[in-house]
Every structure is written in structure tokens, then in C-alpha cells.
Design a protein around this motif. Structure first.
Motif, mmCIF file in Angstrom:
data_model
loop_
_atom_site.group_PDB
_atom_site.id
_atom_site.type_symbol
_atom_site.label_atom_id
_atom_site.label_comp_id
_atom_site.label_asym_id
_atom_site.label_seq_id
_atom_site.Cartn_x
_atom_site.Cartn_y
_atom_site.Cartn_z
ATOM 1 N N ALA A 1 30.754 48.719 30.150
ATOM 2 C CA ALA A 1 32.157 48.505 30.989
ATOM 3 C C ALA A 1 31.408 47.620 31.730
ATOM 4 C CB ALA A 1 32.847 49.934 30.920
ATOM 5 N N ALA A 2 32.191 46.489 32.648
ATOM 6 C CA ALA A 2 32.034 45.926 33.909
ATOM 7 C C ALA A 2 33.431 45.576 34.333
ATOM 8 C CB ALA A 2 30.879 45.160 33.471
ATOM 9 N N SER A 3 33.615 45.175 35.579
ATOM 10 C CA SER A 3 34.318 43.829 36.133
ATOM 11 C C SER A 3 34.332 42.857 36.044
ATOM 12 C CB SER A 3 34.910 44.836 37.935
ATOM 13 O OG SER A 3 34.497 45.501 37.783
ATOM 14 N N ASP A 4 35.113 42.108 35.479
ATOM 15 C CA ASP A 4 34.966 40.470 35.173
ATOM 16 C C ASP A 4 34.819 39.721 35.937
ATOM 17 O OD1 ASP A 4 35.431 37.843 34.074
ATOM 18 O OD2 ASP A 4 37.009 37.531 34.547
ATOM 19 N N PHE A 5 32.999 39.419 35.790
ATOM 20 C CA PHE A 5 31.652 38.119 36.366
ATOM 21 C C PHE A 5 31.941 37.253 36.291
ATOM 22 C CE2 PHE A 5 29.502 40.886 33.566
ATOM 23 C CZ PHE A 5 29.143 39.997 32.312
ATOM 24 N N GLY A 6 32.652 36.481 35.047
ATOM 25 C CA GLY A 6 33.274 35.357 35.203
ATOM 26 C C GLY A 6 32.489 35.131 33.590
#
Length: 616
Positions: free
Chosen positions: A552-557
């Protein structure tokens, strides 16, 4: 209230006309009846003479205006009027000509909280010339708008229409795109909408059109709703996750258990955007109370509850201070704290406070579903209704009471996803045993039973309404549930499919010594962040094998570069690594040289660290 009748709600379609009523135009039949309310929060607001009976022929108007960028929530303490004759009308806008939805309240009843879609509400109370009641009392609060549903919640398909059987819930003529977005957000049955840009027309639909149903349409713009959140949860497009602030008290471990029962975990603010969203969410639930989130140091160092490394922090001044030597869990300070409002704090894990959960978005919600035969339609297993009573019309059913061979249900997700897990809700009013055993198939073939299986034969506990099955790393557009064997009846009350935010596929070389017992650390970089995320994996022991790992991770492009680091001198040789992004639905290939990526802390065998750039 004893003897109460159901709340009456009427909905009208009206033309949009902005007509803001100044206070001197608001009418009232008695002193203190009606008025222009402009404080951010206010009340109590009452009918004339409350709690005694109001009079006959009353006429009161209120206009509530809170700061721009906020919504209004009305909370009623009581409501008792002459049923059918004395009415409180609540308009979601500045006047009775400015809105589409009208709440029409009459009789003795308990009124649920009512929330506006803008910063203005107009209310009008009238009574006739006979019969009265004790009336009503309410208060109002303002709440800052954070985009739990907005443009980012929809996927845009330009120059596209829907040629399938999608039903128009409502049509709005000559409106803006923003109006259409908010209209769909406000209607839980709306799963997509079509906006015809040439005429500014908006059509709300009750389903997501499949790829096959989408057709070319020069002036059309299809928007598919992507949130898929369980009831009570709010969607954050930045993370593709759903969040809920529970206004009930638990210890840290009890809160975690509650979140896991929802199919998720405690919320993890991994960056500033997510942190701000969670603060707004918990303050909306209760600004005067602390809330747990998913961060602890039970293993000696601060890590997220899923084991993820802590890189972003928002501690209050002097925190964490481990006061008393046993503060091993993290919470948000209440917003009203004198100096540390909304900041992070360490506290004993045994404290009883509120908490915030996060769950993945259900990518099957509203998608097109099929089954080998139908007594009850396949679509009710993806309609968001998890009720397990067949008589309520919320469960599928294959056609024959005598059963059929290998009955199968499947859903077309519209595109290929990397799947985290499935949650299946089983019938409880009867015949729960029919589902056991069952298989799950995931893949890109519409011949569903030929797709790979997730695990073997699954069994659900017949005393439980649902089962969660992990399928981490499996990829596919089609997800199927199959009952192996003859003379079997398939009934499913709901099937939820949760995708991952990110995934890694690591391909080991087929050389005899390419597998390893060492761990491999993958650091991902993109144009949006100098350093984005780290994932350490192990178990890459077999040669010529593709290993799937999710995180899981936030959107980093768009990922652009990888840094690979091995932990030992046992040689690891790779062919390539794919990074999957659930935010774009794309795979990013990082290829190794022709002789493979050779990794080892022994310099004679390979390099301890390597960099790979994305192909192309």
C-alpha cells in the motif's frame, strides 16, 4: 418518539434559479419565528412557543448561510406537528426556487440528520387553521468540504456513450459538468453519468457500462464512479482507499479488530494529503475527542500497522515523549487542544478512544455480472447490498431447484486489476451449506473457469455471514465463483473484490543459481518524488519464476527508476521487474541487461546495489 410515523420525503425537479433572500424579505408570523442565520454553527432553533404547542396559521422562514466551502448539517432534537397539514420544508439551497431536493417533514417522528450539498439552506414552516403540535427544535453545524466525492472519484471516457441497458436515474438539461458530478455524488444509486458537452445535458445512470457497452459518441463524455466504498466510508482518490471515523471508544487492539472486521485496518496517514483528509474526517465525527490511527512501536520502532516504514510524521511539539515508559501507540489530538490540536501523540495502547479505519475500494461494485443460469439476477451480487436474506431480493440464485453441474457466477471488472482479496456474503436465512466447497477463478479470459484458481477448495464457516479470501498478486479482468460438482445450486448475496494500490512482479532468471534466500529491497522513484517508497521482499528461492508482492502507498505518479539492494552474498539473478499502479491500472516494466541483474554482496558474484530505469 412514541407513536411516530415514518419521515416523509418528497423530491421535486425544478429549474435552477439563484435567488438569495435577504433577511428583510424573510417572513414570519411571530417574534423569534424565522430569521437569517449566519454563524458557522447555531441553535437551538425552534418552532413558535416551543416546547408548548405552536399556533394556527404560522408562517416562518429561515435562511442558513455558513462560510463558502462548507456544508450544513441539521440535527433535530424533536419533531411533532399535525400530520399532513403542518409542514417543515427544507430546501437544499438559497430559496424554494434554487434546488432539486426538498425534505417535507410532518407528523410525530424522529428525524435523521440532514446535510446540504452547499453552504446555504432555506427552511419554511407553515401550519393550517386547525390542530397543532409541540413543534420542533434543531441545531445546525457547518462542515468543511473535502472531496470525498468529486471529479477525482470518476474515470473519464471522452467521446464515449453507453450503448447497453443502463437506466437513466435522472436527466438534467442545460447544466454544468460540476452540477452533474455533484448530482451523481448525492445519489447512492448513481454509478456513472453521461455528460453531453454540446448541449450541456447530464444523464445519471444506475450501472457502470462495460467495455463492450461503451460506444463512440462524438459529443459524449462517460464518467464512471470509482469509489466502491462500504456504507459509512468516504473515498480519497489520492490513495484509492475508503476511510471511516468511528465515534465509539476502543483500545488500540480492539479498534484494529473492528477495522479488520470491515475488511481493512487502522488508517495510515503516509503523507500530508492523507493526513489532512483524516483530520477533516475525524473532526467531522467529533472534534473534541482523540482518535487512533494505524501507527505503533510495539516492536521497538515506530512503524505503520501493516509493517510499513514511517517516513512522514506530524507529531505535536515534544511528541512522542513516551511518558511513563509505556506509550506505544499513536493517536490524533482533539482539534480543540490548546497547543497541539490535530497533531500526533503517543499514548498507552490500552486507552479507550475513537478510531479511524481504512479499507480498499470494491472494484466489482456496479460492474456487469453473469451466471450460468438465473432465477435471480447475477447483478444483485454487486449492487452494494450485503443483506443475507434471500427473501429480501439481495441474493443471486441459479435456476434449478435440483441444481446443475459446476454452476458459476462471474463479474467483468472492465479492466485487469491486481487483486488483493474477495469478500463473499453467503445466504443465512436458509441453505447456507450449499456454497461449500467453492472455487475462485481470476484472469483475463471470459471463459472464466479456464482462468487460474485463487487457492483450492474454499469453505465458509456456516455460522458467519461472510468470508474473506486472500488472492494477493493475482491479475485479471474477470473474477468468478464456481461450485465444483454435480447437482449444485449457487446463491451469492454479495461479492466484493478489492484491488491493491501497488504491486511488484519480480522475474528470476532460469539460470541454475538465480534463486536466493536473501531479501531484496526495492526502492521506487518517480518524477513526483525524489524517493517514493521502499518494499523489501523475500522468498525469491526458485529459478525462472514470477513472484507477486503487493503493498500500500499513496499515489506517487509514474514510477521511473528502481534501486535494488540485496541483503547477502547468495547470488540473485533477475530478468525484469514490473511495478503495477492501481491508480493508473498500468504496469511499468524495468528490464535487466541480457545477462540479468546479478545481485550479491560478494563483488565476485554481482553488485550489492543496482539501478534500473523504466523501459522506453
Amino acid at each position: 418518539m412514541a407513536g411516530s410515523s415514518p419521515r416523509r420525503v418528497m423530491t421535486y425537479a425544478m429549474c435552477v434559479l439563484v435567488l438569495l433572500l435577504p433577511s428583510d424579505l424573510l417572513k414570519s408570523s411571530a417574534a423569534g419565528c424565522g430569521g437569517n442565520l449566519t454563524a458557522p454553527s447555531g441553535g437551538p432553533v425552534t418552532s413558535p412557543n416551543y416546547p408548548s404547542n405552536y399556533g394556527n396559521n404560522e408562517f416562518c422562514e429561515w435562511l442558513i448561510t455558513v462560510p463558502t466551502g462548507s456544508t450544513i448539517r441539521l440535527t433535530f432534537d424533536s419533531f411533532d406537528t399535525e400530520d399532513g397539514n403542518d409542514v417543515l420544508l427544507i430546501y437544499d439551497g438559497a430559496s424554494d426556487s434554487d434546488v432539486e431536493v426538498v425534505h417535507w417533514l410532518t407528523g410525530a417522528q424522529s428525524v435523521n440528520p440532514i446535510t446540504s450539498t452547499s453552504n446555504v439552506m432555506y427552511l419554511r414552516f407553515t401550519s393550517n387553521d386547525s390542530g397543532t403540535g409541540s413543534g420542533f427544535q434543531f441545531s445546525y453545524t457547518s462542515h468543511a468540504i473535502y472531496e470525498t466525492c468529486g471529479l477525482s472519484v470518476f474515470r473519464h471516457f471522452p467521446q464515449t456513450g453507453c450503448g447497453g441497458s443502463a437506466v437513466d436515474i435522472a436527466s438534467h438539461i442545460g447544466v454544468t459538468l460540476e452540477f452533474c458530478i455533484q448530482a451523481c455524488c448525492a445519489n447512492s444509486a448513481c454509478l456513472s453519468f453521461q455528460y453531453i458537452s454540446e448541449k450541456n445535458n447530464c444523464h445519471l445512470k444506475n450501472k457502470l457500462c462495460s467495455v463492450g457497452e461503451k460506444v463512440p459518441f462524438a459529443d459524449g463524455n462517460m464518467y464512471d464512479r470509482l469509489d466502491g466504498c462500504p456504507f459509512g466510508y468516504s473515498y480519497l482518490a489520492h490513495t484509492h482507499l475508503c476511510y471511516r471515523a468511528y465515534d465509539s471508544e476502543r483500545t488500540y487492539d480492539q479498534a484494529l479488530t473492528t477495522c479488520q472486521a470491515d475488511g481493512g485496518t487502522l488508517a495510515m496517514p503516509r503523507d500530508n494529503t492523507t493526513n489532512k483528509f483524516l483530520i477533516a474526517l475525524k473532526n467531522d465525527a467529533n472534534p473534541n475527542i482523540a482518535f487512533w490511527f494505524g501507527l505503533d512501536r510495539k516492536d521497538g520502532s515506530w512503524n505503520y500497522v501493516d509493517g510499513g516504514e514511517l517516513r512522514y510524521t506530524d507529531w505535536g511539539d515534544g511528541e512522542p515523549n513516551n511518558s511513563g515508559g509505556a506509550e506505544n501507540c499513536a493517536m490524533y489530538f482533539e482539534s480543540t487542544h490548546a497547543s497541539k490540536g490535530n497533531k500526533w501523540n503517543d499514548v498507552s495502547c490500552s486507552a479507550n478512544i475513537r478510531f479511524i479505519c481504512e479499507v480498499g475500494a470494491n472494484v466489482a461494485l456496479g460492474k456487469t455480472a453473469f451466471q450460468t443460469s438465473s432465477r435471480e439476477p447475477a447483478s444483485v451480487a454487486v449492487d452494494g447490498n450485503t443483506a443475507t436474506n434471500y427473501g429480501a431480493g439481495s441474493c443471486t440464485h441459479t435456476v434449478s431447484d435440483y441444481g446443475e453441474d459446476n454452476p458459476t457466477w462471474w463479474v467483468d471488472l472492465g479492466q485487469s486489476y491486481v487483486i488483493d482479496r474477495l469478500v463473499i456474503f453467503n445466504r443465512q436465512d436458509c441453505c447456507a451449506e450449499r456454497i461449500n466447497p467453492f472455487n475462485i477463478h481470476i484472469g483475463d479470459s471470459d471463459q472464466v473457469n479456464t482462468n487460474p484458481r485463487c487457492g483450492g477448495d474454499h469453505q465458509i464457516d456456516l455460522n458467519q455471514p461472510s468470508i474473506s479470501v486472500s488472492c494477493q498478486g493475482m491479475k485479471g479482468r474477470y473474477v468468478g465463483v464456481r461450485l465444483p460438482g454435480s447437482s449444485r445450486i449457487l446463491t451469492l448475496c454479495e461479492v466484493q473484490v478489492f484491488s491493491v494500490s501497488y504491486g511488484l512482479t519480480i522475474a528470476t532468471n532460469d539460470a541454475y543459481n538465480s534463486g536466493t534466500t536473501n531479501s531484496l529491497t526495492v526502492e521506487i522513484f518517480s518524477d513526483d518524488c525524489d524517493f517514493c517508497v521502499t518494499k523489501t521482499v523475500s522468498g525469491l528461492t526458485a529459478v525462472g519464476t514470477e513472484y507477486n508482492r503487493v503493498f500500500a502507498a499513496s499515489d506517487f505518479g509514474d514510477p521511473s527508476r528502481l534501486r535494488l539492494t540485496t541483503s547477502g552474498d547468495n547470488t540473485l539473478i533477475l530478468d525484469w521487474i514490473d511495478v503495477y499502479s492501481g491508480y493508473t491500472g498500468l504496469y511499468y516494466r524495468f528490464s535487466c541487461p541480457s545477462n540479468g541483474c546479478q545481485l550479491s554482496t560478494d563483488s565476485s558474484e554481482g553488485s550489492e546495489q543496482l539501478y534500473l530505469d523504466v523501459n522506453g
